[in-house]
Design a protein around this motif. Structure first.
Motif, PDB file in Angstrom:
ATOM      1  N   ARG B  66       6.414 -22.066  19.272  1.00 29.70           N
ATOM      2  CA  ARG B  66       5.426 -21.973  18.188  1.00 29.70           C
ATOM      3  C   ARG B  66       5.846 -22.823  16.995  1.00 29.70           C
ATOM      4  O   ARG B  66       5.009 -23.397  16.303  1.00 29.70           O
ATOM      5  CB  ARG B  66       5.230 -20.508  17.771  1.00 29.70           C
ATOM      6  CG  ARG B  66       4.585 -19.678  18.888  1.00 29.70           C
ATOM      7  CD  ARG B  66       4.478 -18.232  18.501  1.00 29.70           C
ATOM      8  NE  ARG B  66       3.238 -17.975  17.792  1.00 29.70           N
ATOM      9  CZ  ARG B  66       3.110 -17.125  16.784  1.00 29.70           C
ATOM     10  NH1 ARG B  66       4.149 -16.440  16.383  1.00 29.70           N
ATOM     11  NH2 ARG B  66       1.955 -16.942  16.201  1.00 29.70           N
ATOM     12  N   LEU B  69       5.105 -26.446  17.824  1.00 23.65           N
ATOM     13  CA  LEU B  69       3.671 -26.748  17.769  1.00 23.65           C
ATOM     14  C   LEU B  69       3.096 -26.670  16.361  1.00 23.65           C
ATOM     15  O   LEU B  69       1.945 -27.021  16.139  1.00 23.65           O
ATOM     16  CB  LEU B  69       2.906 -25.764  18.673  1.00 23.65           C
ATOM     17  CG  LEU B  69       3.108 -25.973  20.169  1.00 23.65           C
ATOM     18  CD1 LEU B  69       2.700 -24.737  20.943  1.00 23.65           C
ATOM     19  CD2 LEU B  69       2.311 -27.171  20.641  1.00 23.65           C
ATOM     20  N   ILE B  71       2.542 -23.870  14.705  1.00 18.20           N
ATOM     21  CA  ILE B  71       1.819 -22.618  14.442  1.00 18.20           C
ATOM     22  C   ILE B  71       2.555 -21.859  13.341  1.00 18.20           C
ATOM     23  O   ILE B  71       1.939 -21.275  12.446  1.00 18.20           O
ATOM     24  CB  ILE B  71       1.709 -21.762  15.718  1.00 18.20           C
ATOM     25  CG1 ILE B  71       0.908 -22.515  16.775  1.00 18.20           C
ATOM     26  CG2 ILE B  71       1.058 -20.405  15.436  1.00 18.20           C
ATOM     27  CD1 ILE B  71       0.899 -21.861  18.127  1.00 18.20           C
ATOM     28  N   ILE B  72       3.868 -21.873  13.416  1.00 21.13           N
ATOM     29  CA  ILE B  72       4.680 -21.338  12.314  1.00 21.13           C
ATOM     30  C   ILE B  72       5.690 -22.407  11.916  1.00 21.13           C
ATOM     31  O   ILE B  72       6.033 -23.276  12.727  1.00 21.13           O
ATOM     32  CB  ILE B  72       5.401 -20.022  12.701  1.00 21.13           C
ATOM     33  CG1 ILE B  72       6.223 -20.205  13.972  1.00 21.13           C
ATOM     34  CG2 ILE B  72       4.424 -18.885  12.862  1.00 21.13           C
ATOM     35  CD1 ILE B  72       7.083 -19.004  14.318  1.00 21.13           C
ATOM     36  N   ASP B  73       6.117 -22.323  10.683  1.00 22.03           N
ATOM     37  CA  ASP B  73       7.098 -23.307  10.201  1.00 22.03           C
ATOM     38  C   ASP B  73       8.495 -22.713  10.291  1.00 22.03           C
ATOM     39  O   ASP B  73       8.689 -21.516  10.037  1.00 22.03           O
ATOM     40  CB  ASP B  73       6.787 -23.665   8.747  1.00 22.03           C
ATOM     41  CG  ASP B  73       5.486 -24.444   8.653  1.00 22.03           C
ATOM     42  OD1 ASP B  73       5.227 -25.245   9.557  1.00 22.03           O
ATOM     43  OD2 ASP B  73       4.732 -24.225   7.687  1.00 22.03           O
ATOM     44  N   ARG B  88       0.844 -30.909  13.300  1.00 22.69           N
ATOM     45  CA  ARG B  88      -0.610 -30.864  13.102  1.00 22.69           C
ATOM     46  C   ARG B  88      -1.228 -32.251  13.248  1.00 22.69           C
ATOM     47  O   ARG B  88      -2.354 -32.399  13.709  1.00 22.69           O
ATOM     48  CB  ARG B  88      -0.877 -30.303  11.700  1.00 22.69           C
ATOM     49  CG  ARG B  88      -2.305 -29.974  11.416  1.00 22.69           C
ATOM     50  CD  ARG B  88      -2.781 -28.740  12.097  1.00 22.69           C
ATOM     51  NE  ARG B  88      -2.035 -27.577  11.690  1.00 22.69           N
ATOM     52  CZ  ARG B  88      -1.912 -26.496  12.431  1.00 22.69           C
ATOM     53  NH1 ARG B  88      -2.468 -26.435  13.605  1.00 22.69           N
ATOM     54  NH2 ARG B  88      -1.211 -25.462  11.997  1.00 22.69           N
ATOM     55  N   SER B  91      -1.960 -32.965  16.943  1.00 24.56           N
ATOM     56  CA  SER B  91      -2.451 -31.829  17.735  1.00 24.56           C
ATOM     57  C   SER B  91      -3.463 -32.274  18.805  1.00 24.56           C
ATOM     58  O   SER B  91      -3.611 -31.613  19.824  1.00 24.56           O
ATOM     59  CB  SER B  91      -3.071 -30.761  16.827  1.00 24.56           C
ATOM     60  OG  SER B  91      -4.248 -31.254  16.257  1.00 24.56           O
ATOM     61  N   GLN B  92      -4.140 -33.403  18.571  1.00 28.64           N
ATOM     62  CA  GLN B  92      -5.127 -33.862  19.562  1.00 28.64           C
ATOM     63  C   GLN B  92      -4.459 -34.426  20.812  1.00 28.64           C
ATOM     64  O   GLN B  92      -5.118 -34.642  21.813  1.00 28.64           O
ATOM     65  CB  GLN B  92      -6.043 -34.898  18.930  1.00 28.64           C
ATOM     66  CG  GLN B  92      -6.844 -34.310  17.769  1.00 28.64           C
ATOM     67  CD  GLN B  92      -8.045 -35.134  17.408  1.00 28.64           C
ATOM     68  OE1 GLN B  92      -8.178 -36.266  17.835  1.00 28.64           O
ATOM     69  NE2 GLN B  92      -8.922 -34.562  16.607  1.00 28.64           N
ATOM     70  N   TYR B  96      -1.795 -26.747  24.861  1.00 23.80           N
ATOM     71  CA  TYR B  96      -0.955 -25.552  24.683  1.00 23.80           C
ATOM     72  C   TYR B  96      -1.569 -24.355  25.383  1.00 23.80           C
ATOM     73  O   TYR B  96      -2.741 -24.031  25.194  1.00 23.80           O
ATOM     74  CB  TYR B  96      -0.802 -25.282  23.188  1.00 23.80           C
ATOM     75  CG  TYR B  96      -0.110 -23.981  22.837  1.00 23.80           C
ATOM     76  CD1 TYR B  96       1.101 -23.616  23.432  1.00 23.80           C
ATOM     77  CD2 TYR B  96      -0.652 -23.121  21.882  1.00 23.80           C
ATOM     78  CE1 TYR B  96       1.732 -22.426  23.096  1.00 23.80           C
ATOM     79  CE2 TYR B  96      -0.016 -21.938  21.529  1.00 23.80           C
ATOM     80  CZ  TYR B  96       1.168 -21.595  22.151  1.00 23.80           C
ATOM     81  OH  TYR B  96       1.793 -20.422  21.807  1.00 23.80           O
ATOM     82  N   PRO B  98      -0.795 -20.488  25.367  1.00 23.81           N
ATOM     83  CA  PRO B  98       0.071 -19.477  24.750  1.00 23.81           C
ATOM     84  C   PRO B  98       0.448 -18.367  25.725  1.00 23.81           C
ATOM     85  O   PRO B  98      -0.196 -18.186  26.760  1.00 23.81           O
ATOM     86  CB  PRO B  98      -0.768 -18.936  23.599  1.00 23.81           C
ATOM     87  CG  PRO B  98      -2.161 -19.260  23.947  1.00 23.81           C
ATOM     88  CD  PRO B  98      -2.160 -20.411  24.877  1.00 23.81           C
TER      89      PRO B  98
END
Lengths: 409, 324
Positions: B66, B69, B71-73, B88, B91-92, B96, B98
């Motif tokens: 995560r 990706l 989603i979290i830093d 980000r 991201s294209q 992913y 999950p």
């Protein structure tokens, strides 16, 4: 920015279709019919109740047969002149005087078999009138009846003689008055508030679906959270527009078939009707986005339906406060309350819409719309930040984000 | 001496890193309250590789993915995905899946796939076209117009996997992709992963089932207790443990035990022991000379499972010691 908008549109499209293409939406769209039905039913019931109460009430005059005859003719004329065919005070019943007029008057007022609101005894020169608390108008009506009867007698004319035959007509005022403009502003605030509270408050639970079915993980990995929030709001706004278009169309049809005397002439915005309607539309969009963003941001923090319901109450109260401030602004244009309501972001759309009804200047609206759009962005960004921090457990806390740190010794 | 501006240096470094290391992370740390879930994970995934992130439950695999990706830093550490420090921005180019599967139950299967493609920048119409083809290829063509809520859990999982691949990403991140799938679908998924690798994509996936990793991974990391405990190929992991031998003497004499290594244990008429460091040749010679003969002898390399268990057990023992 372009990516954010295109991502938001993808989410808006999904949300819009997920709601509009379901039978439940039809129920939602037609729900106001139910409200109207309830209103009409309760209105008819209330009217019947009021009529029943009114019919059973009466005023009593204690008079001799000769006086009663004169008074009856006089009362018919007086009632028709003052109130027309319908309305007016309760009907008048005539009774012959008893041996003790004072006791008779008291007895008539307290008699359970009848609902006397006022009783007139004594002579016509010196009538003695007693009425129940709150029924002073009925007492004054009986006094006027005695006065008119005595006047006719003094002038030696038959009771109920009419010396003047007026021609009465209704004229619509073409120049808008200040009070009509204020009424237009207040009415607009009420309509906007009703629509906003009914439609924007749905945003509170909109992220619950993504949280419960874990789609939020996909969304958070694919697009910025700000785009998710903005997209959700746009989707809901699209749904709101369908609702408003449907009911607006019906209302326009209704207005089209209403007679000119129906009171719609009181719609008199000083800025001009087309511009005012366009501005009201823009302000409705801003009010929806602003309050929707609060609902969405706060609701996103909730993890259960019970939490969502509990969180809805303070936001609704906040919304009611904004409504109260905006109504005060609409009623007192130019006042300091109005200034505050126009500047405070969450009451600004309502107050500025009301301002359009009483003030012709256009540039403050352009400024206000830009100001409100900025706050839409800020509110969405804050909602996304708190979601990232509170739900995804990432990023810095709200205090740290504002540069505030608590140090422990 | 000619020097490039600092920014240009970095840009070139990131570009070259993206070329051969689509995923690179150094010293990633993440805490949830007082619990430190990831304690300095570093990863470097070669381009075009199938890279397995292995670890027991609660090791920090999902948190690491995560963070990679975006989603979290991370609280600390650096990451670089496809040449970008901000995931980000790319991201294209990433797909992913999950760990907790997520689909809108009221959506049709092809719409769900097209929606996931649209989120990654794929045109809706093209997404639908590809969705139909992908569902057909996966044997789910009949379910294309069925709602997700009507699909079985395994079928829905496949739909989501297809959704995460529909935009032909350069990097595919799969979190526990095999969990919840029956053996037939597990094999289908393995084939899909290998096909994606052949297409040129880099695949990073987490699992705690060693069989899949052993079969398809080019490189692995074993994470335990929030740290990387091993990084290398599957073979390198297996060679961490000595080879095991199983020997069956011709005679039933117990004296044979004296010639075998100290850890030898008797199981029926066979003996099991660790092959000595120098190899088994000398031992075999000694056994023959002593007249025990060889009725059977097998030498096997330990599996990834054994290496994993050994590494994780050591970490758990270390943690227990620290607590004590």
């Amino acid at each position: 920015m372009k990516h954010l908008l295109s991502n938001a549109l993808i989410i808006a499209r999904r949300d819009f279709m997920a709601v509009v293409a379901t039978p439940t939406f039809l129920l939602f769209l037609l729900a106001p019919f139910l409200m109207l039905g309830v209103s009409v039913a309760s209105g008819i019931g209330g009217a019947y109740l009021a009529k029943g109460q009114h019919d059973s009430r009466e005023m009593v005059v204690i008079a001799s047969a000769a006086d009663a005859k004169r008074l009856k003719v006089e009362e018919d004329v007086l009632r028709s002149r003052l109130y027309g065919r319908e309305g007016g005070p309760p009907s008048v019943r005539f009774v012959l005087p008893g041996p003790d007029p004072e006791a008779q008057q008291a007895h008539l007022l307290s008699d359970k078999a009848m609902e006397a609101t006022a009783v007139m005894g004594g002579s016509l020169q010196r009538p003695v009138i007693a009425h129940l608390p709150g029924e002073a108008d009925d007492g004054r009506y009986l006094a006027l009846l005695a006065e008119e009867s005595m006047r006719s007698a003094e002038l030696g004319r038959p009771s109920g003689t009419q010396f003047s035959t007026p021609h009465i007509k209704v004229v619509q005022k073409t120049v808008p008055t200040r009070s009509r403009q204020q009424s237009t502003g207040s009415g607009t605030v009420v309509i906007m508030f009703m629509l906003t509270i009914m439609l924007a408050s749905q945003a509170v639970g909109t992220l619950a679906e993504e949280k419960s079915n874990k789609v939020i993980e996909i969304l958070a990995a694919s697009v910025p959270l700000e785009a998710v929030f903005f997209g959700k709001l746009m989707g809901l706004f699209g749904i709101a527009l369908v609702f408003v278009a449907f009911w607006g169309g019906l209302a326009a049809l209704g207005i089209g078939i209403l007679p000119a005397s129906a009171g719609l002439g009181s719609f008199a915005p000083v800025i001009g009707t087309p511009i005012f309607i366009a501005l009201a539309g823009c302000y409705f969009a801003m009010a929806f986005m602003l309050l929707g963003a609060i609902f969405l941001g706060v609701g996103a923090q909730a993890s259960t339906m019970r939490e969502i319901q509990m969180l809805s109450l303070p936001i609704t109260l906040f919304q009611l406060i904004m409504f109260g401030v905006s109504m005060a602004a609409a009623g007192n244009p130019g006042s300091s309350v109005a200034r505050f309501a126009e500047v405070f972001p969450f009451s600004s759309p309502f107050a500025m819409a009301a301002r359009g009804a009483t003030n012709a200047a256009l540039w403050p609206h352009i400024l206000a719309l830009a100001w409100q759009a900025l706050w839409v962005g800020i509110t969405i960004a804050l909602g996304a930040h708190f979601f990232r921090y509170g739900v995804l457990k990432s990023g810095v806390g709200p205090f740290k984000a504002l540069g505030l740190t608590l140090t422990r010794r | 001496m000619h020097t490039l501006p600092r920014g240009q240096h970095l840009w070139r470094f990131e570009l070259s890193l993206a070329d051969d290391r689509p995923v690179w992370a150094s010293g990633l740390v993440k805490s949830f309250g007082k619990f430190e879930a990831v304690k300095g994970v570093s990863l470097s995934v070669p381009k075009g590789a199938i890279y397995g992130v292995l670890g027991p439950n609660g090791a920090g695999k999902t948190t690491t993915l995560r963070m990679l990706l975006g989603i979290i830093d991370p609280d600390k550490g650096e990451r670089c995905i496809l040449g970008e420090s901000s995931p980000r921005n790319v991201s294209q180019r990433v797909g992913y899946l999950p760990e907790e599967r997520g689909l809108y139950p009221s959506m049709k299967a092809r719409e769900a796939i097209a929606f996931m493609g649209a989120l990654r920048g794929l045109d809706w119409a093209e997404g639908r076209r590809r969705a139909d083809a992908a569902l057909e290829a996966a044997g789910l063509g009949y379910a294309a117009h069925g709602k997700i809520r009507k699909l079985s859990k395994g079928m829905a999982q496949l739909v989501q996997l297809l959704g995460s691949l529909i935009h032909k990403p350069d990097l595919i991140v799969l979190d526990e992709p095999f969990s919840g799938l029956d053996p037939v679908n597990q094999e289908l998924l393995e084939r899909l992963i290998l096909a994606e690798r052949d297409r040129g994509a880099t695949i990073l996936f987490s699992t705690h089932v060693m069989g899949h990793a052993q079969r398809i991974c080019d490189r692995i990391s074993i994470i335990a207790g929030g740290k990387v405990r091993f990084e290398g190929t599957v073979d390198e992991a297996r060679t961490m443990l000595p080879m095991k031998a199983q020997y069956v003497p011709c005679s039933g004499d117990d004296k044979v035990g004296g010639l075998l290594p100290a850890d030898a244990e008797r199981i029926g008429n066979a003996w099991r022991f660790t092959v000595p460091e120098g190899g088994a040749e000398r031992l075999v010679t000694d056994l023959i000379r002593a007249g025990h003969g060889i009725a059977g002898l097998s030498i096997e390399r330990p599996g990834l499972h054994d290496a994993f268990v050994r590494i994780v057990s050591a970490v758990k023992a270390e943690e227990a010691e620290a607590v004590a």
